[in-house]
Design a protein around this motif. Structure first.
Motif, PDB file in Angstrom:
ATOM      1  N   THR A 190       0.827  -1.206   0.000  1.00  0.00           N
ATOM      2  CA  THR A 190       0.000   0.000   0.000  1.00  0.00           C
ATOM      3  C   THR A 190       0.865   1.261   0.000  1.00  0.00           C
ATOM      4  O   THR A 190       1.668   1.483   0.918  1.00  0.00           O
ATOM      5  CB  THR A 190      -0.912   0.029   1.245  1.00  0.00           C
ATOM      6  OG1 THR A 190      -1.701  -1.163   1.279  1.00  0.00           O
ATOM      7  CG2 THR A 190      -1.825   1.240   1.216  1.00  0.00           C
ATOM      8  N   LEU A 191       0.684   2.088  -1.011  1.00  0.00           N
ATOM      9  CA  LEU A 191       1.372   3.362  -1.070  1.00  0.00           C
ATOM     10  C   LEU A 191       0.734   4.360  -0.110  1.00  0.00           C
ATOM     11  O   LEU A 191      -0.483   4.385   0.055  1.00  0.00           O
ATOM     12  CB  LEU A 191       1.317   3.937  -2.489  1.00  0.00           C
ATOM     13  CG  LEU A 191       2.295   3.385  -3.528  1.00  0.00           C
ATOM     14  CD1 LEU A 191       1.880   3.832  -4.921  1.00  0.00           C
ATOM     15  CD2 LEU A 191       3.719   3.836  -3.223  1.00  0.00           C
ATOM     16  N   GLU A 192       1.575   5.196   0.496  1.00  0.00           N
ATOM     17  CA  GLU A 192       1.076   6.268   1.356  1.00  0.00           C
ATOM     18  C   GLU A 192       1.654   7.587   0.868  1.00  0.00           C
ATOM     19  O   GLU A 192       2.749   7.637   0.314  1.00  0.00           O
ATOM     20  CB  GLU A 192       1.505   6.025   2.803  1.00  0.00           C
ATOM     21  CG  GLU A 192       3.009   5.956   2.988  1.00  0.00           C
ATOM     22  CD  GLU A 192       3.421   5.693   4.437  1.00  0.00           C
ATOM     23  OE1 GLU A 192       2.531   5.643   5.303  1.00  0.00           O
ATOM     24  OE2 GLU A 192       4.632   5.546   4.680  1.00  0.00           O
ATOM     25  N   VAL A 193       0.891   8.668   1.071  1.00  0.00           N
ATOM     26  CA  VAL A 193       1.409   9.993   0.723  1.00  0.00           C
ATOM     27  C   VAL A 193       2.438  10.376   1.785  1.00  0.00           C
ATOM     28  O   VAL A 193       2.111  10.522   2.964  1.00  0.00           O
ATOM     29  CB  VAL A 193       0.287  11.038   0.652  1.00  0.00           C
ATOM     30  CG1 VAL A 193       0.885  12.428   0.413  1.00  0.00           C
ATOM     31  CG2 VAL A 193      -0.697  10.689  -0.463  1.00  0.00           C
ATOM     32  N   TRP A 194       3.674  10.533   1.368  1.00  0.00           N
ATOM     33  CA  TRP A 194       4.776  10.859   2.277  1.00  0.00           C
ATOM     34  C   TRP A 194       4.979  12.366   2.388  1.00  0.00           C
ATOM     35  O   TRP A 194       5.286  12.890   3.456  1.00  0.00           O
ATOM     36  CB  TRP A 194       6.046  10.165   1.793  1.00  0.00           C
ATOM     37  CG  TRP A 194       7.272  10.448   2.585  1.00  0.00           C
ATOM     38  CD1 TRP A 194       7.611   9.927   3.807  1.00  0.00           C
ATOM     39  CD2 TRP A 194       8.360  11.318   2.213  1.00  0.00           C
ATOM     40  NE1 TRP A 194       8.836  10.427   4.209  1.00  0.00           N
ATOM     41  CE2 TRP A 194       9.312  11.270   3.250  1.00  0.00           C
ATOM     42  CE3 TRP A 194       8.617  12.117   1.096  1.00  0.00           C
ATOM     43  CZ2 TRP A 194      10.497  11.995   3.201  1.00  0.00           C
ATOM     44  CZ3 TRP A 194       9.783  12.844   1.035  1.00  0.00           C
ATOM     45  CH2 TRP A 194      10.716  12.782   2.084  1.00  0.00           C
ATOM     46  N   LYS A 195       4.825  13.071   1.261  1.00  0.00           N
ATOM     47  CA  LYS A 195       4.982  14.528   1.268  1.00  0.00           C
ATOM     48  C   LYS A 195       4.107  15.154   0.202  1.00  0.00           C
ATOM     49  O   LYS A 195       4.055  14.679  -0.941  1.00  0.00           O
ATOM     50  CB  LYS A 195       6.448  14.911   1.002  1.00  0.00           C
ATOM     51  CG  LYS A 195       6.716  16.420   0.977  1.00  0.00           C
ATOM     52  CD  LYS A 195       6.471  17.066   2.318  1.00  0.00           C
ATOM     53  CE  LYS A 195       6.840  18.547   2.324  1.00  0.00           C
ATOM     54  NZ  LYS A 195       6.585  19.194   3.645  1.00  0.00           N
ATOM     55  N   THR A 196       3.385  16.212   0.579  1.00  0.00           N
ATOM     56  CA  THR A 196       2.653  17.016  -0.386  1.00  0.00           C
ATOM     57  C   THR A 196       2.926  18.473  -0.077  1.00  0.00           C
ATOM     58  O   THR A 196       3.003  18.857   1.102  1.00  0.00           O
ATOM     59  CB  THR A 196       1.141  16.704  -0.361  1.00  0.00           C
ATOM     60  OG1 THR A 196       0.480  17.472  -1.373  1.00  0.00           O
ATOM     61  CG2 THR A 196       0.530  17.012   0.998  1.00  0.00           C
ATOM     62  N   ASP A 197       3.096  19.287  -1.121  1.00  0.00           N
ATOM     63  CA  ASP A 197       3.439  20.689  -0.906  1.00  0.00           C
ATOM     64  C   ASP A 197       3.050  21.479  -2.162  1.00  0.00           C
ATOM     65  O   ASP A 197       3.288  21.012  -3.285  1.00  0.00           O
ATOM     66  CB  ASP A 197       4.940  20.823  -0.653  1.00  0.00           C
ATOM     67  CG  ASP A 197       5.323  22.207  -0.161  1.00  0.00           C
ATOM     68  OD1 ASP A 197       5.324  23.161  -0.975  1.00  0.00           O
ATOM     69  OD2 ASP A 197       5.608  22.347   1.044  1.00  0.00           O
ATOM     70  N   PRO A 198       2.467  22.659  -1.995  1.00  0.00           N
ATOM     71  CA  PRO A 198       2.075  23.470  -3.161  1.00  0.00           C
ATOM     72  C   PRO A 198       3.238  23.772  -4.103  1.00  0.00           C
ATOM     73  O   PRO A 198       3.026  23.933  -5.318  1.00  0.00           O
ATOM     74  CB  PRO A 198       1.525  24.755  -2.525  1.00  0.00           C
ATOM     75  CG  PRO A 198       1.097  24.354  -1.155  1.00  0.00           C
ATOM     76  CD  PRO A 198       2.049  23.286  -0.725  1.00  0.00           C
ATOM     77  N   LEU A 199       4.460  23.862  -3.570  1.00  0.00           N
ATOM     78  CA  LEU A 199       5.616  24.133  -4.432  1.00  0.00           C
ATOM     79  C   LEU A 199       5.837  23.019  -5.453  1.00  0.00           C
ATOM     80  O   LEU A 199       6.426  23.251  -6.517  1.00  0.00           O
ATOM     81  CB  LEU A 199       6.879  24.290  -3.582  1.00  0.00           C
ATOM     82  CG  LEU A 199       7.044  25.590  -2.793  1.00  0.00           C
ATOM     83  CD1 LEU A 199       8.262  25.498  -1.886  1.00  0.00           C
ATOM     84  CD2 LEU A 199       7.175  26.780  -3.736  1.00  0.00           C
ATOM     85  N   LEU A 200       5.360  21.819  -5.154  1.00  0.00           N
ATOM     86  CA  LEU A 200       5.591  20.667  -6.026  1.00  0.00           C
ATOM     87  C   LEU A 200       4.458  20.452  -7.017  1.00  0.00           C
ATOM     88  O   LEU A 200       4.512  19.527  -7.835  1.00  0.00           O
ATOM     89  CB  LEU A 200       5.753  19.401  -5.173  1.00  0.00           C
ATOM     90  CG  LEU A 200       6.829  19.455  -4.080  1.00  0.00           C
ATOM     91  CD1 LEU A 200       6.831  18.159  -3.278  1.00  0.00           C
ATOM     92  CD2 LEU A 200       8.205  19.726  -4.676  1.00  0.00           C
ATOM     93  N   ALA A 201       3.424  21.282  -6.975  1.00  0.00           N
ATOM     94  CA  ALA A 201       2.257  21.099  -7.831  1.00  0.00           C
ATOM     95  C   ALA A 201       2.550  21.486  -9.280  1.00  0.00           C
ATOM     96  O   ALA A 201       3.259  22.479  -9.529  1.00  0.00           O
ATOM     97  CB  ALA A 201       1.086  21.916  -7.303  1.00  0.00           C
ATOM     98  N   PRO A 202       2.021  20.741 -10.240  1.00  0.00           N
ATOM     99  CA  PRO A 202       2.168  21.135 -11.642  1.00  0.00           C
ATOM    100  C   PRO A 202       1.357  22.401 -11.922  1.00  0.00           C
ATOM    101  O   PRO A 202       0.359  22.665 -11.237  1.00  0.00           O
ATOM    102  CB  PRO A 202       1.602  19.933 -12.413  1.00  0.00           C
ATOM    103  CG  PRO A 202       0.674  19.275 -11.450  1.00  0.00           C
ATOM    104  CD  PRO A 202       1.257  19.491 -10.088  1.00  0.00           C
TER     105      PRO A 202
END
Length: 342
Positions: A190-202
């Protein structure tokens, strides 16, 4: 001073027979040393052909013995290239283990796994070899090619682009259509979201996160494809911290695969046709060109000894509307790029 003089002088006090034996031994050592030097500067110059008229390689990885594995953006499956071979053969059949178009590939010899990103690209008009929906990280046995791990992306929209192995043995993957980096822990399905950040958004319809690699400092480095941005993600005790943009020493074009070189630097593929050596100092990335002018663009790179092998993707032939109706240059190729000793 001649080599024989260098050898004999330390044995000046020995009888003639002793000098002779010492000199013979010294010359043997010198010959061995010379052979070692020759091996050290030998560079692989292979131009490797990939099978099929729609191979479109997106990523490449290597095992310690020099075996190469190449993905297929359009047709799916994985091609394997044996050490020293000038051509590859399909190893993982397109569609096997419910895969579709294949992106990032990464050999994980510690767990005996070939990690493969699988994606449904039908929205781009690229059907691929099956009708399985969504994106997933797949794991195949490195010896047999049998499927053993299937981890669908828990977020949408998603494209599983590339993979890095963390110090914890987990697989970290980028989502090109979102601001997420996901993690698959050892033994998990099972994959988990490790990091999300607006700077990384397309941005808009741009392709976002792409290449990914851990640095010698233990932090994670990523790039984005269309905007060719570079980022460092601080890592402490396996947890993601701040995201910091990096300033490259020169403009980059369509940054793609990112791989550690093992000497503190990275190999960086540019879809604009370059393979680079990237060294990070503070918030600056020094970019040195190792090979330029690769028509068709560089999509991935893998290091084997003193050689980097790069994939020539030609992806614009099937993704750029302006190229509709054009044909790729055949055969699709993997090129060898000598690495300068440092």
């Amino acid at each position: 001073m001649r080599q024989t003089e260098v050898c004999v002088r330390p044995f000046g006090g020995l009888p003639r027979r002793g000098v002779s034996l010492a000199l013979t031994g010294c010359l043997i050592l010198a010959a061995v040393g010379a052979a070692t030097v020759v091996r050290a500067v030998t560079r692989d110059t292979r131009d490797i052909a990939l099978p099929g008229e729609a191979a479109y390689p997106e990523s490449i990885t290597a095992t310690a013995d020099g075996t190469l594995y190449v993905s297929n953006f359009a047709g799916g499956g994985v091609t394997r290239i044996e050490p020293g071979a000038s051509s590859g053969e399909v190893w993982i059949t397109p569609g096997a283990f419910e895969t579709r178009s294949t992106f990032g590939v990464l050999a994980d010899e510690a767990s005996g796994t070939l990690w493969v990103c699988s994606n449904d690209l039908s929205a781009l008009g690229i059907q691929g070899p099956s009708d399985v929906k969504g994106a997933a990280l797949k794991g195949f046995d490195l010896k047999t090619g049998a499927g053993k791990v299937s981890a669908p992306f828990p977020v949408s929209p998603a494209i599983c682009n590339d993979i890095a192995l963390g110090p914890d043995g987990a697989a970290y993957v980028t989502n090109t259509l979102g601001p997420q980096i996901l993690r698959l822990k050892p033994g998990s399905q099972t994959l988990e979201v490790w990091k999300t950040d607006p700077l990384l958004a397309p941005e808009g319809k741009d392709a976002g996160l792409d290449g990914i690699a851990f640095g010698p400092d233990g932090n994670l480095y990523v790039d984005t494809f269309t905007k060719a941005k570079l980022f460092r993600i601080d890592v402490k005790d396996g947890q993601a911290g701040a995201v910091t943009p990096l300033t490259p020493s020169r403009p980059l074009v369509l940054t793609d695969g990112l791989r550690p070189l093992g000497d503190g630097a990275f190999l960086l593929a540019e879809g604009g046709g370059r393979l680079d050596r990237m060294t990070v100092s503070g918030d600056t990335a020094k970019v040195e060109v190792l090979r330029d002018g690769v028509a068709g663009g560089v999509t991935g790179a893998a290091k084997v000894g003193a050689t980097a092998f790069i994939t020539v993707g030609q992806l614009a032939v099937i993704t750029d509307p302006a190229r509709k109706g054009t044909k790729p240059e055949l055969p699709f190729r993997v090129l060898a790029v000598p690495l300068t000793a440092r």
